[in-house]
Design a protein around this motif. Structure first.
Motif, PDB file in Angstrom:
ATOM      1  N   MET A 132       0.786  -1.278   0.035  1.00  0.00           N
ATOM      2  CA  MET A 132       0.088  -0.055  -0.065  1.00  0.00           C
ATOM      3  C   MET A 132       0.705   1.266  -0.063  1.00  0.00           C
ATOM      4  SD  MET A 132      -3.428   0.083   2.526  1.00  0.00           S
ATOM      5  CE  MET A 132      -3.163  -1.696   3.009  1.00  0.00           C
ATOM      6  N   THR A 133       0.446   2.473  -0.729  1.00  0.00           N
ATOM      7  CA  THR A 133       1.244   3.597  -0.781  1.00  0.00           C
ATOM      8  C   THR A 133       0.235   4.634  -0.257  1.00  0.00           C
ATOM      9  OG1 THR A 133       2.541   2.686  -2.643  1.00  0.00           O
ATOM     10  CG2 THR A 133       2.545   5.166  -2.491  1.00  0.00           C
ATOM     11  N   ASP A 134       0.638   5.433   0.490  1.00  0.00           N
ATOM     12  CA  ASP A 134      -0.270   6.662   0.939  1.00  0.00           C
ATOM     13  C   ASP A 134      -0.318   7.721  -0.067  1.00  0.00           C
ATOM     14  OD1 ASP A 134      -0.957   5.253   3.470  1.00  0.00           O
ATOM     15  OD2 ASP A 134       0.468   6.536   4.505  1.00  0.00           O
ATOM     16  N   VAL A 135      -1.395   8.358  -0.025  1.00  0.00           N
ATOM     17  CA  VAL A 135      -1.601   9.645  -0.801  1.00  0.00           C
ATOM     18  C   VAL A 135      -1.665  10.458   0.056  1.00  0.00           C
ATOM     19  CG1 VAL A 135      -3.049  10.741  -2.702  1.00  0.00           C
ATOM     20  CG2 VAL A 135      -2.634   8.275  -2.819  1.00  0.00           C
ATOM     21  N   GLU A 136      -0.609  11.604   0.474  1.00  0.00           N
ATOM     22  CA  GLU A 136      -0.626  12.528   1.473  1.00  0.00           C
ATOM     23  C   GLU A 136      -1.335  13.772   0.888  1.00  0.00           C
ATOM     24  OE1 GLU A 136       3.370  12.767   2.742  1.00  0.00           O
ATOM     25  OE2 GLU A 136       2.964  10.828   3.990  1.00  0.00           O
ATOM     26  N   PHE A 137      -2.092  14.621   1.877  1.00  0.00           N
ATOM     27  CA  PHE A 137      -2.446  15.836   1.746  1.00  0.00           C
ATOM     28  C   PHE A 137      -0.958  16.700   1.476  1.00  0.00           C
ATOM     29  CE2 PHE A 137      -3.839  19.867   2.177  1.00  0.00           C
ATOM     30  CZ  PHE A 137      -5.090  20.164   2.109  1.00  0.00           C
ATOM     31  N   PRO A 138      -0.845  17.456   0.210  1.00  0.00           N
ATOM     32  CA  PRO A 138       0.584  18.150   0.052  1.00  0.00           C
ATOM     33  C   PRO A 138       0.773  18.976   0.835  1.00  0.00           C
ATOM     34  CG  PRO A 138      -1.140  18.824  -1.522  1.00  0.00           C
ATOM     35  CD  PRO A 138      -1.791  17.491  -0.583  1.00  0.00           C
ATOM     36  N   THR A 139       2.092  19.265   1.257  1.00  0.00           N
ATOM     37  CA  THR A 139       2.532  20.448   1.920  1.00  0.00           C
ATOM     38  C   THR A 139       2.875  21.800   0.607  1.00  0.00           C
ATOM     39  OG1 THR A 139       3.726  19.403   3.495  1.00  0.00           O
ATOM     40  CG2 THR A 139       4.611  21.442   3.287  1.00  0.00           C
ATOM     41  N   VAL A 140       2.216  22.661   0.917  1.00  0.00           N
ATOM     42  CA  VAL A 140       2.371  23.792  -0.169  1.00  0.00           C
ATOM     43  C   VAL A 140       2.878  24.850   0.382  1.00  0.00           C
ATOM     44  CG1 VAL A 140       0.623  25.522  -1.489  1.00  0.00           C
ATOM     45  CG2 VAL A 140      -0.312  22.969  -0.866  1.00  0.00           C
ATOM     46  N   GLN A 176      -1.719  19.022   6.746  1.00  0.00           N
ATOM     47  CA  GLN A 176      -0.611  18.719   5.490  1.00  0.00           C
ATOM     48  C   GLN A 176       0.196  17.724   5.891  1.00  0.00           C
ATOM     49  OE1 GLN A 176       1.642  22.305   3.976  1.00  0.00           O
ATOM     50  NE2 GLN A 176       0.318  23.604   5.226  1.00  0.00           N
ATOM     51  N   GLY A 177       0.434  16.738   4.983  1.00  0.00           N
ATOM     52  CA  GLY A 177       1.357  15.558   5.353  1.00  0.00           C
ATOM     53  C   GLY A 177       0.461  14.239   5.762  1.00  0.00           C
ATOM     54  N   VAL A 178      -0.584  14.440   5.917  1.00  0.00           N
ATOM     55  CA  VAL A 178      -1.420  13.398   6.425  1.00  0.00           C
ATOM     56  C   VAL A 178      -2.101  12.623   5.247  1.00  0.00           C
ATOM     57  CG1 VAL A 178      -3.510  12.812   7.753  1.00  0.00           C
ATOM     58  CG2 VAL A 178      -1.987  14.574   8.655  1.00  0.00           C
ATOM     59  N   PRO A 179      -2.159  11.258   5.216  1.00  0.00           N
ATOM     60  CA  PRO A 179      -2.909  10.687   4.084  1.00  0.00           C
ATOM     61  C   PRO A 179      -4.215  10.842   4.109  1.00  0.00           C
ATOM     62  CG  PRO A 179      -1.522   9.069   5.590  1.00  0.00           C
ATOM     63  CD  PRO A 179      -1.683  10.360   6.343  1.00  0.00           C
TER      64      PRO A 179
END
Length: 81
Positions: free
Chosen positions: A1-9, A69-72
């Motif tokens: 499994m690969t996480d899709v993270e909320f991006p850091t902008v 930010q950074g959370v899956p």
């Protein structure tokens, strides 16, 4: 499994949370690396989120749900070989 993270902008350090404004790929649909899966809003910044791997996308948050930010926000499950 690969996480899709909320991006850091960049430039949005003062706003550490945001939300998924739209999913472009439904829960349970196949994705390929680089495909746009969602759009997120972080303060005044909107950005696209890309699939990091091939597989089946599983949403972890709903549209308009607050996330940090950074959370899956989703996971990509790789197909059984």
């Amino acid at each position: 499994m690969t996480d899709v993270e909320f991006p850091t902008v960049d430039g949005s350090r003062a706003c550490l949370t945001g939300l998924v404004s739209v999913w472009h790929v439904g829960d349970g649909e196949r994705v390929e690396p680089g495909r746009v899966v969602a759009e997120v809003e972080l303060g005044d910044v909107e950005t696209e989120v890309l699939a990091p791997a091939a597989g089946v996308l599983r949403h972890l948050v709903s549209v308009d749900e607050i996330s940090a930010q950074g959370v899956p926000i989703a996971r990509v499950e790789q197909a059984e070989e």
